[in-house]
Design an enzyme around this catalytic site. Structure first.
Site, PDB file in Angstrom:
ATOM      1  N   LYS A 180      10.485 -10.216 -15.725  1.00 21.31           N
ATOM      2  CA  LYS A 180      10.114 -10.898 -14.483  1.00 21.31           C
ATOM      3  C   LYS A 180      10.892 -10.286 -13.327  1.00 21.31           C
ATOM      4  O   LYS A 180      12.118 -10.224 -13.353  1.00 21.31           O
ATOM      5  CB  LYS A 180      10.435 -12.378 -14.628  1.00 21.31           C
ATOM      6  CG  LYS A 180      10.112 -13.210 -13.413  1.00 21.31           C
ATOM      7  CD  LYS A 180      10.421 -14.671 -13.707  1.00 21.31           C
ATOM      8  CE  LYS A 180      10.203 -15.534 -12.492  1.00 21.31           C
ATOM      9  NZ  LYS A 180      10.510 -16.949 -12.809  1.00 21.31           N
ATOM     10  N   LYS A 210       5.110 -10.589 -14.880  1.00 20.45           N
ATOM     11  CA  LYS A 210       5.096 -11.310 -13.616  1.00 20.45           C
ATOM     12  C   LYS A 210       5.890 -10.570 -12.557  1.00 20.45           C
ATOM     13  O   LYS A 210       7.014 -10.177 -12.841  1.00 20.45           O
ATOM     14  CB  LYS A 210       5.698 -12.696 -13.855  1.00 20.45           C
ATOM     15  CG  LYS A 210       5.678 -13.643 -12.682  1.00 20.45           C
ATOM     16  CD  LYS A 210       6.252 -14.992 -13.081  1.00 20.45           C
ATOM     17  CE  LYS A 210       6.164 -15.955 -11.910  1.00 20.45           C
ATOM     18  NZ  LYS A 210       6.674 -17.286 -12.214  1.00 20.45           N
TER      19      LYS A 210
END
Ligand SMILES: [Zn+2]
Length: 328
Positions: free
Chosen positions: A201, A254
């Site tokens: 992430k 992400k």
């Protein structure tokens, strides 16, 4: 063979022909819809920077789950907005926490049988300082502690699994959390609950609108000491390899659109099921252009989702899930 023997336009001549040779598809079952659960009854509070996205009380979230099941979506991803926050994010691992209660309510309805109900695992929505872990302060200096945070995250994951989560999805980016969560799940009698790891992430500007939706903006500092530097693709692969070694069952990348190359590289290297999160800023950016009439909403939305699938994501967490499924 070259032109004129080869004419690639032959296979683009009709809609039926294009459909037959299409390489990437976007089934509604590949879409996951995020829900933000808040206290109260009959609450549907729109997030100003995310048109069409609401904070929902549990009764409203149940209705939303029914609508998502009717559209054939693959699942839901649950986030919590507690009324009370504290230094150690107690609301994240309370048996009566907002998401724990939401899980029980959603899992009790028939429609939920066709949905995979995923619970986000993090502390930032529950901490008074808005960081994803425990903050140690020393004068002006502060640090987000790793190991004490991991212990609380593992406790959170076990609590969410006990409340009925089909999958737990840690999004905090602390080191060692996957192994700790696996152990906590097994000890809680949940050896069959899979872990969907937000393995790589990135610290991204595109999370801005989410922080309004979830009330989780850090009160000081930023998240760059735990989330990844957007410049680093090789480091992302190390993060993923480590999470797999610790027991991750699935991966979630992400953000999505600004990191399609990272998704592709992960797809080439790793064989785990992999999703990508089309984050709030991606959604807000497209919606802002739709509102101004600068982009065709339906085409741009579907093209954005298709690009994420083409990059290698098996499933997509997206605020467009319902709108897209209604068209597909
Ligand atoms: Zn967080």
């Amino acid at each position: 063979m070259d032109f004129p023997a080869t004419r690639l336009r032959r296979l683009r001549s009709t809609a039926a022909m294009r459909s037959l040779v299409r390489e990437t598809h976007l089934p509604p079952g590949a879409l996951i819809y995020p829900l933000f659960l808040c206290e109260g009854e009959g609450v549907r509070r729109e997030v100003s920077s995310m048109p069409g996205v609401f904070n929902l009380s549990i009764d409203e979230a149940v209705k939303e789950a029914e609508a998502c099941a009717a559209l054939g979506l693959g699942g839901l991803l649950l986030f919590g907005i507690p009324d009370e926050k504290d230094e150690v994010g107690s609301g994240a691992y309370a048996a009566g926490g907002i998401v724990q209660r939401g899980l029980r309510a959603i899992k009790a309805i028939r429609a939920a049988e066709s949905l995979v109900v995923i619970a986000d695992v993090c502390l930032c929505e529950y901490t008074s300082h808005g960081h994803c872990g425990v903050v140690a302060r020393d004068g002006d200096h502060y640090e987000i502690e790793n190991d004490s945070s991991v212990a609380l995250l593992a406790k959170t994951a076990a609590s969410l699994a006990e409340a009925g989560a089909d999958i737990v999805a840690p999004s905090d980016m602390m080191d060692g959390r996957i192994a700790a969560i696996r152990q906590a799940l097994d000890e809680a009698g949940k050896p069959s609950t899979p872990i969907l790891s937000y393995a790589s992430k990135f610290a991204s500007a595109f999370y801005g609108p989410f922080r309004e939706a979830a009330g989780s903006a850090p009160q000081f500092g930023d998240r760059r000491t735990y989330q990844m530097d957007g410049a680093n693709l090789r480091e992302a692969m190390r993060e993923i390899a480590q999470d797999i070694a610790e027991g991750a069952d699935m991966l979630l990348m992400k953000p999505a659109m600004p990191y399609l190359d990272v998704i592709r590289e992960a797809r080439n290297r790793f064989d785990l099921p992999m999703g990508a999160y089309q984050v709030s800023g991606e959604y807000a950016m497209l919606n802002a252009a739709f509102e101004r009439g600068w982009l065709e909403p339906e085409r741009a939305m579907l093209e954005s989702l298709l690009s994420i699938r083409r990059a290698g994501a098996d499933f997509i967490v997206t605020y467009f899930a319902k709108d897209a499924a209604a068209l597909l």
